[in-house]
Design an enzyme around this catalytic site. Structure first.
Site, PDB file in Angstrom:
ATOM      1  N   CYS A  77      11.783  -4.441  -3.955  1.00  0.00           N
ATOM      2  CA  CYS A  77      11.585  -3.039  -4.336  1.00  0.00           C
ATOM      3  C   CYS A  77      12.879  -2.258  -4.122  1.00  0.00           C
ATOM      4  CB  CYS A  77      10.469  -2.438  -3.485  1.00  0.00           C
ATOM      5  SG  CYS A  77      10.227  -0.669  -3.722  1.00  0.00           S
ATOM      6  N   CYS A 159       2.951   0.585   0.766  1.00  0.00           N
ATOM      7  CA  CYS A 159       4.265   1.201   0.889  1.00  0.00           C
ATOM      8  C   CYS A 159       4.299   2.009   2.182  1.00  0.00           C
ATOM      9  CB  CYS A 159       4.563   2.102  -0.312  1.00  0.00           C
ATOM     10  SG  CYS A 159       6.166   2.947  -0.191  1.00  0.00           S
ATOM     11  N   GLN A 268      10.549  19.494  -1.303  1.00  0.00           N
ATOM     12  CA  GLN A 268      11.105  18.457  -0.450  1.00  0.00           C
ATOM     13  C   GLN A 268      10.047  17.390  -0.180  1.00  0.00           C
ATOM     14  OE1 GLN A 268      14.091  18.100   0.117  1.00  0.00           O
ATOM     15  NE2 GLN A 268      15.141  20.058   0.315  1.00  0.00           N
ATOM     16  N   PHE A 297      19.969  28.396  -6.376  1.00  0.00           N
ATOM     17  CA  PHE A 297      19.138  27.213  -6.584  1.00  0.00           C
ATOM     18  C   PHE A 297      17.909  27.345  -5.682  1.00  0.00           C
ATOM     19  CE2 PHE A 297      23.602  26.040  -7.103  1.00  0.00           C
ATOM     20  CZ  PHE A 297      23.634  25.504  -8.383  1.00  0.00           C
ATOM     21  N   ASN A 302      11.655  28.208  -1.061  1.00  0.00           N
ATOM     22  CA  ASN A 302      11.598  27.484   0.214  1.00  0.00           C
ATOM     23  C   ASN A 302      12.444  28.156   1.295  1.00  0.00           C
ATOM     24  OD1 ASN A 302      10.833  25.076   1.799  1.00  0.00           O
ATOM     25  ND2 ASN A 302      12.979  24.470   1.593  1.00  0.00           N
ATOM     26  N   GLU A 318      17.559  30.780  -9.801  1.00  0.00           N
ATOM     27  CA  GLU A 318      17.108  29.414 -10.086  1.00  0.00           C
ATOM     28  C   GLU A 318      17.145  29.202 -11.597  1.00  0.00           C
ATOM     29  OE1 GLU A 318      15.651  25.867 -10.577  1.00  0.00           O
ATOM     30  OE2 GLU A 318      16.017  26.560  -8.541  1.00  0.00           O
ATOM     31  N   ASN A 346      21.411  29.881 -15.369  1.00  0.00           N
ATOM     32  CA  ASN A 346      22.027  28.560 -15.282  1.00  0.00           C
ATOM     33  C   ASN A 346      23.239  28.643 -14.354  1.00  0.00           C
ATOM     34  OD1 ASN A 346      23.206  26.083 -15.562  1.00  0.00           O
ATOM     35  ND2 ASN A 346      23.324  26.124 -17.802  1.00  0.00           N
ATOM     36  N   ASP A 367      21.740  25.677  -2.234  1.00  0.00           N
ATOM     37  CA  ASP A 367      20.961  24.438  -2.075  1.00  0.00           C
ATOM     38  C   ASP A 367      20.850  23.749  -3.439  1.00  0.00           C
ATOM     39  OD1 ASP A 367      19.297  22.406  -1.228  1.00  0.00           O
ATOM     40  OD2 ASP A 367      17.491  23.640  -1.227  1.00  0.00           O
ATOM     41  N   CYS A 393      22.353  17.508  -0.983  1.00  0.00           N
ATOM     42  CA  CYS A 393      21.708  16.196  -1.056  1.00  0.00           C
ATOM     43  C   CYS A 393      22.678  15.140  -1.563  1.00  0.00           C
ATOM     44  CB  CYS A 393      20.460  16.253  -1.938  1.00  0.00           C
ATOM     45  SG  CYS A 393      20.770  16.775  -3.638  1.00  0.00           S
TER      46      CYS A 393
END
Length: 440
Positions: A77, A159, A268, A297, A302, A318, A346, A367, A393
């Site tokens: 996997c 899993c 998230q 963003f 959040n 956003e 954008n 973010d 990220c």
């Protein structure tokens, strides 16, 4: 083409994808499944003039940090890449990935390294997109993540990174899909878990029959889940069974906020880490009454709503119109709409004029997705906020943007650290703080 011969090597380090790294005759070699300090034999599957990539065949001298993978599907996997490495060592490796990216790409070192944000390493994944394939030669319906380096679906029976009730449900999901009128026309199941609610969104390419509908209804009742259908894009998803049920939401108790979301919205995957990351972010951003702070963003709010709860005025931006609407609705539901405004734009095309149109900003939270925020950081002008908190990220794009902030915009990299949002994988989530001028 002749198969490459097996060779022996001693592993020097891990790369950003969790692969062992060594050098042989001046060539860099990446070896999947190998750990630093180990002596292994490996067989290359990709050979280029300057590098090779291979798989471990045998571990001759194992690392003290090597552990037995919990999942029987590990290695086939593609969902996890680091189950063979002890959990604490995974965190240390990710911290090194962040530091190396900041230095080698951004030519910057943080003044402070923040303690890693950690939490449970199993059962944490509250969002997942499971592929579905009908493969008669492998026993019928397969449900799971893609195999490594392949578009094939790994034949999963469980899993351990999914919540236990979802992991145990996989065989019954296979039985459900196998009984449909067109099981080969149902390519995907999206999983979303909120506070006490589990939603399964079935992407389908043909209309369902009355018999399919009855099977869905029985499954929803037996498993205590909501079944949704998605005939088109994400916004086409709708609840099928039960006909009436509460919506998904997650809470941020420390800030008295509840965030409603649709199962196809971006949220998230690791709610426990998200809560701790929120605490760290608010400590570093330090929102205060009277301040005006942009959340770029912003998604469905959040970070925006905790900022507003702490007394600052928030300008959220956003790219998704649907998420902007959701953020505004969440602000109303939490009684924070008087301290929030949200706009769709954008941000990958941000300019100095478009940022200036947001008005004066005391601080900035960024973010972005994996692509980073290069247009935003390049567009910062003389009136830019003195403090920026950047949640990332992707260490590579964070480091690239760091180079612009520190070399061109006059910011200092005051601190950085990781959040282990995706244990057992090589994914690195991080947070960095930038300041310029005489900020107290």
């Amino acid at each position: 083409m002749r198969e490459a011969a097996s060779r022996e090597a001693v592993i020097e380090s891990l790369d950003h994808e969790g692969r062992g790294v060594t050098h042989v005759d001046g060539k860099t070699i990446f070896i999947e499944g190998a750990l630093p300090g180990e002596r292994v034999t490996f067989r290359p599957y990709k050979v280029k003039p300057n590098f090779e990539v291979g798989d471990v065949e045998r571990v001759i001298e194992p690392s003290a940090q090597r552990v037995a993978p919990r999942c029987p599907h590990f290695g086939v996997c593609g969902g996890c890449s680091m189950q063979h490495l002890e959990a604490g060592a995974q965190v240390a490796a990710k911290q090194r990935v962040l530091e190396n990216a900041l230095w080698h790409i951004g030519r910057a070192r943080p003044e402070v390294l923040y303690p890693a944000i950690v939490g449970p390493v199993w059962g944490y994944r509250y969002r997942a997109r499971l592929s579905v394939r009908m493969v008669p030669s492998k026993g019928g319906v397969l449900i799971g993540f893609h195999e490594r380096r392949s578009s094939y679906v790994a034949p999963m029976e469980s899993c351990p990174i999914l919540p236990p009730h979802l992991s145990a449900m996989i065989p019954r999901l296979r039985e459900l899909v196998a009984g449909f009128s067109a099981p080969d026309r149902l390519p995907q199941i999206e999983v979303a878990v909120g506070e006490g609610i589990t939603v399964l969104v079935f992407r389908h390419l043909l209309p369902i029959t009355a018999a399919d509908d009855a099977r869905f209804a029985a499954f929803a009742q037996a498993e205590g889940v909501q079944v949704w259908l998605q005939p088109g894009g994400p916004d086409s998803a709708y609840r099928l069974h039960p006909k009436s049920a509460p919506g998904l939401a997650y809470t941020l108790p420390e800030f008295g906020v509840s965030m409603a979301f649709r199962p196809t919205d971006f949220t998230q995957v690791n709610m426990g880490i998200n809560r701790v990351l929120m605490r760290r972010t608010m400590q570093l951003l330090d929102p205060r009454p009277g301040e005006r702070i942009a959340d770029l963003f912003c998604g469905l709010g959040n970070f925006s709503l905790p900022i507003a709860r702490l007394g600052a005025y928030v300008v959220g931006v956003e790219g998704s119109d649907a998420l902007v609407r959701r953020a505004a609705e969440n602000a109303v539901e939490n009684g924070l709409d008087a301290r929030c405004e949200f706009h769709a734009a954008n941000l990958f095309e941000a300019t100095e004029d478009s940022l200036a149109a947001l008005g004066h900003l005391d601080k900035l939270l960024i973010d972005p997705p994996r692509e980073g925020a290069i247009a935003v950081v390049k567009a910062l002008g003389d009136d830019a906020p003195k403090r920026i908190v950047y949640v990332s990220c992707n260490p590579a794009t964070l480091a690239r943007d760091t180079a612009v902030l520190t070399n061109e915009k006059g910011y200092r990299l005051r601190g950085a650290g990781i959040a282990n949002m995706f244990p057992q994988t090589s994914h690195v989530e991080s947070i960095a703080v930038f300041e310029r001028g005489g900020f107290a």
